[in-house]
Motif scaffolding. Structure first.
Motif, short mmCIF file in Angstrom:
data_model
loop_
_atom_site.label_atom_id
_atom_site.label_comp_id
_atom_site.label_asym_id
_atom_site.label_seq_id
_atom_site.Cartn_x
_atom_site.Cartn_y
_atom_site.Cartn_z
N GLY A 70 53.09 -45.47 -0.16
CA GLY A 70 54.35 -45.63 -0.87
C GLY A 70 54.76 -47.08 -1.09
O GLY A 70 55.76 -47.35 -1.76
N LYS A 71 54.01 -48.03 -0.53
CA LYS A 71 54.32 -49.46 -0.71
C LYS A 71 53.00 -50.22 -0.83
O LYS A 71 52.46 -50.74 0.13
CB LYS A 71 55.13 -49.98 0.47
N PRO A 72 52.44 -50.26 -2.06
CA PRO A 72 51.12 -50.85 -2.25
C PRO A 72 51.12 -52.38 -2.12
O PRO A 72 52.17 -53.03 -2.24
CB PRO A 72 50.76 -50.43 -3.69
N TYR A 73 49.94 -52.92 -1.85
CA TYR A 73 49.74 -54.37 -1.86
C TYR A 73 49.39 -54.75 -3.29
O TYR A 73 48.45 -54.22 -3.88
CB TYR A 73 48.62 -54.75 -0.90
N GLU A 74 50.14 -55.68 -3.87
CA GLU A 74 50.03 -55.94 -5.31
C GLU A 74 49.37 -57.26 -5.66
O GLU A 74 49.10 -57.52 -6.83
CB GLU A 74 51.42 -55.85 -5.95
N ASP A 75 49.11 -58.12 -4.69
CA ASP A 75 48.45 -59.40 -5.00
C ASP A 75 46.94 -59.21 -5.08
O ASP A 75 46.39 -58.21 -4.64
CB ASP A 75 48.81 -60.45 -3.95
N SER A 76 46.24 -60.23 -5.60
CA SER A 76 44.78 -60.17 -5.71
C SER A 76 44.14 -60.46 -4.36
O SER A 76 44.72 -61.10 -3.49
CB SER A 76 44.29 -61.17 -6.76
N ILE A 77 42.92 -59.97 -4.21
CA ILE A 77 42.16 -60.14 -2.97
C ILE A 77 40.82 -60.75 -3.32
O ILE A 77 40.02 -60.18 -4.07
CB ILE A 77 41.97 -58.79 -2.26
#
Length: 443
Positions: free
Chosen positions: A107-114
């Motif tokens: 319900g709370k994704p990680y949105e930055d690049s990896i």
């Protein structure tokens, strides 16, 4: 009777009274199929209705339920661990170390690049970032003691590229059937529909089932018993059985053993119901007028089935008497209380489900070990009332509930299953495996 094409009235099996249980089931199923085909030609309006999920338990789904979404709706993690791109995996015992740069929750994704050499901590159900395709489970991380817990290490052979990731649509694709028509809806089906955002289901209209008991000896509850009288228990057993199927019940009460009363009751019940179930009045007794009346009102066969309990039974179709196209399926069950329930379980229940549109109508059969010897005479099918439990070794064992007389209702009340002994089967020894049909499902 002509509609029972597998067992014509002139057949020696029919006349001799040795109709097998399986033959009776086939004949019943064939007549129900004919009735369904006729009803489809006439397509009764209102035969399908839309109801909310909280009303749908034990109803029969009328149309395939198509999923409006992919399940899962996006790639997500199948477990708690660390998500990364599988390009970094080396060979066998190579130790992989990755920098932890964030966390993804359900319900709370990680949105930055990896970037290569990086990973994120991820929880079960959390969306997989586009830069990741693999999850290493938490328990496979090597023990280490970095100052800031920003580095995780694991052996490359602990995971394969793409593992522990659930792909979008891998459970169910948008537009595909989630539940097929004909399903007797269970709690898990309602949960599945809700998980797809579906709040209403198209189901078959409830069958209208009329019941009555016949016999001068019967008295309703609350009345004093005189010599030779008994309380009418069969209607209450049938009401309970029909409520388990969530059908509409029309209780026609007790009918006296005289032709005029029975005929009037049958005509009235048939005018209101899809199915009429009577108990009593199907044996060869002088006061059993059911056969005479059915010859006037319908296409009904009177059977003596090679089974115990429940040998006498009537089955067929009542013709409309009011000029309508309605036909009413008829079951004339024996008068003995246990025989009523046994014949319902073995014949009526499946026919009702079939007529109401169910695709699966027969209860599942399992096997259990007989705790004690069981006497059985070849040449008939027997349905012994019993209790099945799990033995000390984990194997299911079954014990009869005492005397098995057709009038001993306690044998049914205490039981949780039937032991089914087939037509040609003889005595059962203690320790033999036997077929068992459970009364109730758990889900």
């Amino acid at each position: 009777m002509s509609n029972l094409k597998h067992i014509p009235p002139s057949d020696p099996i029919y006349i001799s009274g040795s109709l097998h249980v399986d033959q009776a089931r086939i004949a019943i199923s064939d007549l129900v199929k004919d009735l369904i085909a006729e009803s489809h030609e006439g397509a009764e309006s209102g035969a399908i209705e839309c109801i909310t999920l909280d009303q749908a338990i034990n109803r029969i789904l009328a149309k395939d339920l198509l999923s409006p979404i992919d399940v899962p709706v996006a790639d997500n993690s199948a477990m708690d661990g660390f998500a990364f791109h599988g390009d970094c995996l080396g060979q066998s015992e190579d130790l992989i170390s990755l920098k932890v740069i964030g966390t993804a929750f359900a319900g709370k994704p990680y949105e930055d690049s990896i970037a290569p050499g990086e990973c994120i901590k991820i929880m079960t159900g959390a969306l997989m970032p586009g830069d990741c395709d693999t999850v290493i489970p938490q328990e496979f991380i090597e023990p280490h003691s970095p100052i800031d817990d920003s580095i995780v290490s694991f052996k490359a052979n602990r995971v394969k590229r793409g593992e522990n990731r659930r792909l979008r649509g891998e459970d169910l694709q948008q537009g595909k059937p989630a539940i097929t028509a004909g399903r007797l809806l269970r709690p898990s089906d309602l949960g599945l529909a809700a998980s797809l955002g579906i709040s209403e289901l198209a189901v078959h209209r409830k069958l209208r089932v009329a019941i009555l008991s016949s016999g001068d000896e019967l008295r309703p509850l609350g009345h004093a018993l005189e010599a030779g009288n008994i309380y009418d228990s069969n209607r209450y057993s049938l009401i309970g059985l029909l409520k388990r199927l969530d059908l509409e019940i029309i209780d026609c009460g007790i009918v006296r053993d005289d032709p005029a009363s029975l005929k009037a009751a049958f005509i009235d019940a048939a005018s209101k119901a899809d199915v009429l179930i009577s108990s009593g009045g199907v044996s060869a007794g002088e006061a059993d007028f059911t056969k005479q009346i059915m010859q006037e009102l319908g296409d009904v066969g009177f059977w003596k089935i090679a089974m115990r309990p429940g040998r006498p039974m009537a089955f067929g179709m009542l013709r409309p008497v009011d000029g309508s196209s309605r036909k009413t399926l008829f079951f004339g069950l024996p008068g003995n209380p246990v025989a009523v329930m046994v014949t319902f379980y073995q014949f009526v229940r499946s026919a009702l489900l079939q007529l109401n549109g169910a695709s699966q109508t027969e209860p599942p059969i399992m096997q259990a070990i007989a705790e004690a010897p069981i006497r059985k005479r070849p040449g008939r099918t027997e349905f012994q009332r019993a209790i099945v439990v799990r033995g000390p070794d984990g194997k299911p064992t079954v014990t009869l509930t005492g005397s098995q007389g057709a009038g001993i209702l306690r044998s049914m009340s205490e039981a949780n299953c039937f032991v089914i002994l087939s037509h040609e089967q003889g005595n059962v020894a203690a320790g033999d495996w036997v077929d068992v049909a459970l009364f109730d499902g758990l889900l």
